[in-house]
Design an enzyme around this catalytic site. Structure first.
Site: not given
Ligand code: AP5
Length: 228
Positions: A13, A88, A127, A160, A171
């Site tokens: 994402k 979410r 990552r 992270r 997660r």
């Molecule tokens: P990356 O692009 O970083 O993936 P992502 O989908 O953004 O993954 P996240 O782990 O950041 O998502 P998340 O939803 O768990 O975390 P968030 O920060 O939103 O890619 C991942 C890796 O793969 C990278 O190394 C990249 O280089 C690689 N990659 C990407 N595409 C690829 C491909 N096609 N092929 C190969 N490699 C690839 O949330 C974190 C925490 O915040 C949550 O757990 C929660 O506690 C809180 N939170 C956030 N938003 C909310 C909300 N709205 N409500 C409640 N809690 C929330």
């Protein structure tokens, strides 16, 4: 354009959100990044959020909504945005629809980037992120050129705190229970699109780009104004 990115943790994402933002000139808003910023600044909100995020749980809806709302009222959001990590929960999705309805707008595309849970764990555990500018790398698929330093700003690359295998599994579990229903929410209203997130980053983006271009061609009111 108002677009939300859905998908398992690690689906890409953030990676795709950045590419879309660069091409279409609309802000990419990651609630995860906003929360990590609040945690790093040790604000009261950050301290509260860290109790949840560090264990792989979602922060309470009220807190997530407050964080998002503060960001969406900024002027750069007037012509649209890409939301990454919000909504979410179905409650957050309903909140977003209600707020947008007030300004005669709506989420136009809910894009589900699909990968398997096994791939999610492989990606998350390898990552690395820049401690200064937040750039995202992957030890195998998208490595930094230097040893442990960011190509863009020279900052130190770190893992992270929620990217350990154990927290990542938690997660994924939380995602299936609380976030997966959001996919059905958008499917029911005909706004759900999905892409194969397991292709190369550039190929995933090409598919996403085709979808957005097709949508824009259809005259979807993509630039409908109004600040949430
Ligand atoms: P990356 O692009 O970083 O993936 P992502 O989908 O953004 O993954 P996240 O782990 O950041 O998502 P998340 O939803 O768990 O975390 P968030 O920060 O939103 O890619 C991942 C890796 O793969 C990278 O190394 C990249 O280089 C690689 N990659 C990407 N595409 C690829 C491909 N096609 N092929 C190969 N490699 C690839 O949330 C974190 C925490 O915040 C949550 O757990 C929660 O506690 C809180 N939170 C956030 N938003 C909310 C909300 N709205 N409500 C409640 N809690 C929330």
């Amino acid at each position: 354009m108002r677009l939300v990115l859905l998908g398992l943790p690690g689906a890409g994402k953030g990676t795709q959100g950045k590419h879309i933002s660069e091409k279409y000139g609309i802000p990419h808003i990651s609630t995860g990044s906003l929360i990590r910023g609040a945690v790093a600044s040790d604000s009261p909100l950050g301290r509260e959020a860290n109790k949840y995020i560090s264990k792989g749980n979602l922060i309470p809806d009220e807190l997530a909504i407050e964080i998002l709302h503060e960001r969406l009222v900024e002027p750069d959001c007037a012509d649209g945005w890409i939301l990454d990590g919000f909504p979410r929960t179905v409650r957050q999705a309903i909140f977003l629809d209600q707020q947008l309805a007030k300004i005669g707008s709506e989420v136009q595309i809910a894009l589900d980037i699909r990968i398997t849970p096994e791939e999610a764990i492989r990606r998350i555990s390898k990552r690395r992120v820049c401690s200064q500018c937040g750039a995202v790398y992957h030890l195998t698929h998208y490595p930094a050129k230097g040893d442990g330093v960011c190509d863009k700003c020279g900052g130190k690359l770190v893992q992270r705190q929620d990217d350990t295998v154990e927290t990542a599994r938690k997660r994924l579990e939380v995602h299936m229970i609380q976030t997966h229903p959001v996919v059905h929410f958008y499917a029911q209203s005909g706004r759900l699109y999905s892409v194969n997130g397991e292709a190369l980053i550039s190929d995933v983006f090409a598919e996403v780009d085709r979808l957005i271009a097709h949508f824009a061609d259809e005259g979807d009111g993509a630039s409908a104004g109004g600040v949430l």
